[in-house]
Design an enzyme around this catalytic site. Structure first.
Site, PDB file in Angstrom:
ATOM      1  N   GLU A 268     -12.058  -8.272 -11.541  1.00 32.12           N
ATOM      2  CA  GLU A 268     -11.845  -6.820 -11.583  1.00 32.12           C
ATOM      3  C   GLU A 268     -10.411  -6.513 -11.186  1.00 32.12           C
ATOM      4  O   GLU A 268      -9.875  -7.153 -10.284  1.00 32.12           O
ATOM      5  CB  GLU A 268     -12.758  -6.120 -10.554  1.00 32.12           C
ATOM      6  CG  GLU A 268     -14.210  -6.471 -10.682  1.00 32.12           C
ATOM      7  CD  GLU A 268     -15.044  -5.987  -9.484  1.00 32.12           C
ATOM      8  OE1 GLU A 268     -14.484  -5.402  -8.535  1.00 32.12           O
ATOM      9  OE2 GLU A 268     -16.258  -6.213  -9.514  1.00 32.12           O
TER      10      GLU A 268
ATOM     11  N   LYS B 269      -7.553  -5.047  -9.108  1.00 30.67           N
ATOM     12  CA  LYS B 269      -7.536  -4.608  -7.716  1.00 30.67           C
ATOM     13  C   LYS B 269      -6.762  -3.301  -7.642  1.00 30.67           C
ATOM     14  O   LYS B 269      -5.540  -3.272  -7.775  1.00 30.67           O
ATOM     15  CB  LYS B 269      -6.886  -5.668  -6.828  1.00 30.67           C
ATOM     16  CG  LYS B 269      -6.915  -5.316  -5.366  1.00 30.67           C
ATOM     17  CD  LYS B 269      -6.526  -6.508  -4.523  1.00 30.67           C
ATOM     18  CE  LYS B 269      -6.700  -6.249  -3.045  1.00 30.67           C
ATOM     19  NZ  LYS B 269      -5.908  -5.134  -2.539  1.00 30.67           N
TER      20      LYS B 269
ATOM     21  N   ASP C 218      -4.933  -0.150  -6.248  1.00 30.27           N
ATOM     22  CA  ASP C 218      -4.164   0.099  -5.031  1.00 30.27           C
ATOM     23  C   ASP C 218      -4.357   1.546  -4.587  1.00 30.27           C
ATOM     24  O   ASP C 218      -3.555   2.415  -4.874  1.00 30.27           O
ATOM     25  CB  ASP C 218      -2.683  -0.201  -5.303  1.00 30.27           C
ATOM     26  CG  ASP C 218      -1.886  -0.258  -4.015  1.00 30.27           C
ATOM     27  OD1 ASP C 218      -2.495  -0.259  -2.923  1.00 30.27           O
ATOM     28  OD2 ASP C 218      -0.652  -0.287  -4.095  1.00 30.27           O
TER      29      ASP C 218
ATOM     30  N   TYR D 289     -17.006  -0.405  -7.086  1.00 29.77           N
ATOM     31  CA  TYR D 289     -17.019  -1.856  -7.268  1.00 29.77           C
ATOM     32  C   TYR D 289     -17.934  -2.631  -6.327  1.00 29.77           C
ATOM     33  O   TYR D 289     -18.082  -3.831  -6.452  1.00 29.77           O
ATOM     34  CB  TYR D 289     -15.604  -2.442  -7.202  1.00 29.77           C
ATOM     35  CG  TYR D 289     -14.796  -2.027  -5.978  1.00 29.77           C
ATOM     36  CD1 TYR D 289     -15.179  -2.398  -4.703  1.00 29.77           C
ATOM     37  CD2 TYR D 289     -13.639  -1.267  -6.138  1.00 29.77           C
ATOM     38  CE1 TYR D 289     -14.439  -2.017  -3.605  1.00 29.77           C
ATOM     39  CE2 TYR D 289     -12.885  -0.890  -5.027  1.00 29.77           C
ATOM     40  CZ  TYR D 289     -13.288  -1.266  -3.770  1.00 29.77           C
ATOM     41  OH  TYR D 289     -12.556  -0.890  -2.679  1.00 29.77           O
TER      42      TYR D 289
ATOM     43  N   LYS E 102      -3.105 -11.786  -5.969  1.00 32.19           N
ATOM     44  CA  LYS E 102      -2.081 -10.736  -6.001  1.00 32.19           C
ATOM     45  C   LYS E 102      -1.069 -10.969  -7.117  1.00 32.19           C
ATOM     46  O   LYS E 102      -0.776 -12.114  -7.454  1.00 32.19           O
ATOM     47  CB  LYS E 102      -1.331 -10.701  -4.662  1.00 32.19           C
ATOM     48  CG  LYS E 102      -2.185 -10.286  -3.480  1.00 32.19           C
ATOM     49  CD  LYS E 102      -2.713  -8.897  -3.678  1.00 32.19           C
ATOM     50  CE  LYS E 102      -3.088  -8.157  -2.431  1.00 32.19           C
ATOM     51  NZ  LYS E 102      -2.075  -7.849  -1.494  1.00 32.19           N
TER      52      LYS E 102
ATOM     53  N   CYS F 249      17.098 -17.794  24.829  1.00 32.95           N
ATOM     54  CA  CYS F 249      16.366 -16.599  24.434  1.00 32.95           C
ATOM     55  C   CYS F 249      17.258 -15.367  24.613  1.00 32.95           C
ATOM     56  O   CYS F 249      17.799 -15.159  25.706  1.00 32.95           O
ATOM     57  CB  CYS F 249      15.106 -16.466  25.288  1.00 32.95           C
ATOM     58  SG  CYS F 249      14.273 -14.895  25.032  1.00 32.95           S
TER      59      CYS F 249
ATOM     60  N   CYS G 182      15.702 -13.075  27.609  1.00 31.12           N
ATOM     61  CA  CYS G 182      15.586 -13.423  29.028  1.00 31.12           C
ATOM     62  C   CYS G 182      16.515 -14.549  29.428  1.00 31.12           C
ATOM     63  O   CYS G 182      16.560 -14.926  30.593  1.00 31.12           O
ATOM     64  CB  CYS G 182      14.136 -13.788  29.374  1.00 31.12           C
ATOM     65  SG  CYS G 182      13.610 -15.363  28.700  1.00 31.12           S
TER      66      CYS G 182
ATOM     67  N   CYS H  48      11.174 -19.545  22.999  1.00 29.12           N
ATOM     68  CA  CYS H  48      11.667 -19.217  24.329  1.00 29.12           C
ATOM     69  C   CYS H  48      10.732 -19.883  25.327  1.00 29.12           C
ATOM     70  O   CYS H  48       9.511 -19.811  25.201  1.00 29.12           O
ATOM     71  CB  CYS H  48      11.638 -17.699  24.517  1.00 29.12           C
ATOM     72  SG  CYS H  48      11.645 -17.170  26.232  1.00 29.12           S
TER      73      CYS H  48
ATOM     74  N   CYS I 139       9.737 -13.616  30.445  1.00 30.76           N
ATOM     75  CA  CYS I 139      10.484 -13.065  29.311  1.00 30.76           C
ATOM     76  C   CYS I 139       9.933 -11.689  28.959  1.00 30.76           C
ATOM     77  O   CYS I 139       8.761 -11.549  28.608  1.00 30.76           O
ATOM     78  CB  CYS I 139      10.367 -13.985  28.109  1.00 30.76           C
ATOM     79  SG  CYS I 139      11.181 -13.294  26.654  1.00 30.76           S
TER      80      CYS I 139
HETATM   81  S1  IVH Z   1     -14.191  -5.614  -3.079  1.00 30.87           S
HETATM   82  C1  IVH Z   1     -16.285  -7.338   0.464  1.00 30.87           C
HETATM   83  N1  IVH Z   1     -13.081  -4.901  -5.330  1.00 30.87           N
HETATM   84  O1  IVH Z   1      -8.864  -4.061  -1.741  1.00 30.87           O
HETATM   85  C2  IVH Z   1     -15.374  -6.975  -0.638  1.00 30.87           C
HETATM   86  N2  IVH Z   1     -11.960  -4.341  -3.309  1.00 30.87           N
HETATM   87  O2  IVH Z   1      -7.651  -5.930   0.118  1.00 30.87           O
HETATM   88  C3  IVH Z   1     -14.876  -5.601  -0.523  1.00 30.87           C
HETATM   89  N3  IVH Z   1      -9.906  -3.064  -3.610  1.00 30.87           N
HETATM   90  O3  IVH Z   1     -10.497  -2.918   1.128  1.00 30.87           O
HETATM   91  C4  IVH Z   1     -13.809  -5.203  -1.430  1.00 30.87           C
HETATM   92  N4  IVH Z   1      -9.988  -2.966  -5.810  1.00 30.87           N
HETATM   93  O4  IVH Z   1      -9.885  -1.212  -0.694  1.00 30.87           O
HETATM   94  C5  IVH Z   1     -12.975  -4.895  -3.993  1.00 30.87           C
HETATM   95  N5  IVH Z   1     -12.250  -4.290  -7.390  1.00 30.87           N
HETATM   96  C6  IVH Z   1     -12.142  -4.290  -6.068  1.00 30.87           C
HETATM   97  C7  IVH Z   1     -11.066  -3.664  -5.401  1.00 30.87           C
HETATM   98  C8  IVH Z   1     -11.006  -3.723  -4.006  1.00 30.87           C
HETATM   99  C9  IVH Z   1      -9.320  -2.607  -4.737  1.00 30.87           C
HETATM  100  C10 IVH Z   1      -9.382  -2.861  -2.255  1.00 30.87           C
HETATM  101  C11 IVH Z   1     -10.384  -2.396  -1.230  1.00 30.87           C
HETATM  102  C12 IVH Z   1     -10.364  -3.454  -0.163  1.00 30.87           C
HETATM  103  C13 IVH Z   1      -9.020  -4.043  -0.361  1.00 30.87           C
HETATM  104  C14 IVH Z   1      -8.927  -5.436   0.228  1.00 30.87           C
END
Ligand code: IVH
Length: 704
Positions: free
Chosen positions: A128, A130, A132, A238, A326, A420, A423, A438, A444
């Site tokens: 899926e 991701k 943002d 999702y 990513k 350091c 300190c 350090c 420190c």
């Molecule tokens: S699943 C247990 N699916 O990414 C799994 N997250 O970096 C829960 N996010 O907190 C998340 N698209 O806000 C899932 N297709 C997707 C997503 C997604 C964006 C975000 C979500 C999560 C964050 C983690």
């Protein structure tokens, strides 16, 4: 007025210092407004802290120039408490990150290993985009939307029901849904909505939002929900939280089901059967990324079968059955103004480049890490150089390389400090280590300060209104030197100045005395609420080297109480003794962690820190999660091979049922699971008269 920003504090003349303090007061106050009021910070937390630090440093040099409106007089303000807190019925986890194809292949291999799958058995993954944005959870009872919440820290979020109710395209009622259904997904702002919003903001004389994520956050958390309604936010579903009657067995079927219930799901989602297929998907979506109307920062892979997801379970923050792959970092060119070193909580000295601010990956960046001294030397990076920096996701920006063609003259090479800078203690680099440290320990100031920052961080004490900025501010003023001082702050604040009280008291700071009474009261209430703390959080908060959340929890589970734990750590100084053997036998704790623990408690200063906290707090004994389980609280050892599940899965199962898993058999062992080829451990168990079970017996005991 000339730009004084690049001039080091030590070199400022008095008239310049005066100008700089004025500029800093204005700039910091503007950022405060953006941060607290509009959810639209324009600079990173590090850049903000750098401003405050500079302000403090100049004030320390020229105390007579401290302004009435100085930011240093303005601390203790709690964040907005306008939304009610909501505890999630099921935690909202986050995701483990991967940046390269090899990490994806490793993820699939790990899943296969954990589940013990045959070579030819395919692991289907749902891929899926991701999104943002911000995650939110929507709760339906008897088919009606009853509550909406932000993710918050994953355990507790904010109630934004009214705001979510304004989102176009989210169903208010569902027919044929289970009694309780929580649907989770991402709230985002698309490109057209973002552009329209910024035009409107500017027309109204308000600051533009810096990126779509901030705009979505700011729009969602409006106290007046009707404003949220005008912002055209979108939502993709999702996953789910609590569900009274789950009728789907795969992630894929879940997505089909919720789209029947009229939730928007991402149309680009795809079910993939192989590594090649997911990598191709990743490349395809990556190529389309710029054309999408919403921001995505990677691809999420999820094991499709839910029975496998359940077996895989999760570690403290993320499930073992999902991975966020990513997209590559965004890069930008800028100039290094100065190279400085920072001293961390455990003494690690890391170089940081202070940069000419540059916009990259949606935020303004003015600091980037240079990792370590070898990196600076190998890449030949010098002050004044033009450099390429990059920023990927939430990771700290880094300097990739110097553009040497643009170097002017012959700037000197950077000399890495041998002592350091905070300190003056020797800074030592042990053989085979990349990091110089350090050796000052808690003499420190930097290490002590960083420890305090860690102490109040999200997964540790997490006190509302006492974040990094405030704790540093209190530190600079000498009000909080040790963790226990936090719990004495209220008393000191109520004493008159001539009896050692805080002067001026926190509520009388800022332009209007008394104005802060409410936020200061909130701060004290937040601190008071944390006088009761779980053992695992407490152990994590101490900031012992190598002791993260998972280890904190393991220790809490194994030792039960703070008193028991401390006694054991003191006894463990004898490497031939039973206490050391017990510590090292805990599955998940190796000799390095064990040594770090023993060293920590052998240091007198640390003992005092813990004593003082112990006196001020109630540290709750560890509570076994599943008291019905016959193995809760017991110490279990697995030996030999297992047939129905892998060793990793067996351990994870045992831990989730409240057992402690040890790697070797001792008098403290309660139960040994013997597989074929168990050898000496089996023999030792018989000698010590410890109960043993074969695999079938184990399965019967835990209920399959
Ligand atoms: S699943 C247990 N699916 O990414 C799994 N997250 O970096 C829960 N996010 O907190 C998340 N698209 O806000 C899932 N297709 C997707 C997503 C997604 C964006 C975000 C979500 C999560 C964050 C983690």
């Amino acid at each position: 007025m000339s730009d004084l920003r690049g001039i080091a504090v030590e070199s400022l003349k008095k008239t310049q210092a005066e100008q700089e303090l004025k500029r800093l007061a204005q700039e910091i106050s503007a950022h405060d407004g953006l941060y607290h009021g509009d959810d639209a910070p324009e600079i990173s937390d590090q850049a903000y802290d750098a401003l405050r630090r500079r302000n403090g440093d100049i004030e320390a040099r020229f105390p007579d120039l401290i302004r009435d409106d100085s930011p240093s007089k303005n601390v203790g303000a709690a964040p907005s408490t306008a939304f009610t807190k909501v505890r999630h019925a099921q935690a909202m986890l986050s995701l483990d990150n991967a940046f390269g194809d090899d990490e994806v292949s490793e993820f699939i291999a790990r899943v296969r290993r954990f589940l013990g799958l045959a070579e030819d058995e395919a692991v289907a993954l749902v891929a899926e985009p991701k999104i943002d944005g911000l995650s939110a959870s929507l709760r339906y009872e008897a088919g009606k939307f009853v509550q909406g919440a932000t993710r918050g820290d994953g355990t507790t979020g904010e109630d934004i029901t009214a705001n979510l109710a304004t989102l176009f395209g989210l169903p208010k009622t569902i027919s044929g849904a289970p009694d309780v259904l929580e649907v989770r997904g991402e709230v985002y702002m698309d490109r057209p909505a973002f552009e329209a919003l910024n035009i409107a903001q500017e027309a109204a004389g308000k600051p533009a939002y810096i990126n779509r994520r901030n705009a979505a956050a700011g729009s969602l958390r409006q106290l007046d929900a009707s404003i949220t309604g005008t912002r055209n936010l979108g939502f993709f579903a999702y996953s789910w939280g609590e569900v009274s009657d789950r009728t789907w067995d795969t992630q894929w079927d879940f997505l089909k089901q919720i789209s029947k219930w009229k939730f928007p799901t991402n149309p680009l989602t795809k079910r993939c059967e192989s590594l090649d297929e997911v990598l191709k998907y990743y490349a395809d979506i990556g190529a389309k990324r710029g054309d999408l109307e919403y921001d995505i920062d990677g691809i999420v892979y999820k094991v499709d079968r839910l029975d496998w997801q359940e077996r895989l379970g999760h570690v403290s923050h993320h499930p073992r059955w999902a991975l966020a792959h990513k997209f590559p970092a965004e890069q930008a060119e800028t100039k290094i103004l100065k190279i400085e070193v920072q001293v961390g909580r455990t003494g690690a000295i890391t170089p940081v480049a202070r940069l000419e601010p540059v916009f990259v990956g949606g935020v303004m960046v003015s600091n980037a890490t240079l990792h370590n001294e070898d990196n600076i030397r190998e890449k030949d990076i010098r002050e004044g150089d033009t450099v390429i920096i990059q920023r990927a996701g939430d990771v700290i920006p880094q300097v990739v390389e110097a553009v040497t063609e643009k170097r002017k003259g012959r700037p000197p090479k950077f000399k890495y400090p041998q002592v350091c800078p905070e300190c003056g203690s020797a800074a030592v680099r042990e053989e085979g280590e990349a990091v110089r440290r350090c050796t000052g320990g808690l003499i420190c100031p930097a290490q002590r300060k960083e420890r305090l920052r860690h102490f109040v961080s999200r997964d540790a004490f997490d006190i509302p209104g006492l974040g990094e900025k405030q704790i540093f501010q209190f530190w600079e003023e000498g009000l909080i030197k040790e963790p226990a001082d936090i719990f004495d702050l209220e008393r000191c604040n109520s004493l008159p100045a001539d009896q050692g009280g805080i002067d001026p008291p926190l509520q009388d700071r800022g332009a209007e005395p008394g104005k802060r009474a409410k936020s200061v009261a909130n701060l004290f209430a937040g601190i008071a609420a944390r006088r009761d703390i779980s053992l695992e959080r407490f152990l994590y908060a101490l900031g012992i080297r190598h002791v993260g959340q998972t280890t904190g929890r393991l220790l809490a589970q194994n030792y039960g109480s703070l008193a028991g734990f401390r006694e054991a750590m003191t006894a463990a100084t004898d490497p031939d003794g039973e206490a050391w053997a017990h510590l090292e036998a805990i599955d998940g704790i190796g000799p390095i962690v064990a040594q770090a623990l023993v060293d920590f408690f052998a240091e007198g200063h640390n003992e005092k820190v813990v004593d003082d906290l112990d006196a001020a707090l109630t540290v709750q004994d560890f509570v076994q999660p599943d008291t019905d389980s016959p193995i809760a609280g017991k110490t279990v050892v697995f030996t030999g091979s297992l047939e129905t599940m892998t060793r990793d899965e067996a351990k994870a199962r045992a831990q989730s049922l409240g057992a402690k898993v040890a790697g070797s058999v001792s008098k403290k062992t309660d139960l040994v699971i013997l597989g074929p080829g168990s050898g000496s451990k089996g023999k030792k168990a018989t000698e010590l008269g410890i109960e043993t079970l074969d695999e079938q017996g184990w399965l019967d005991l835990i209920g399959g």
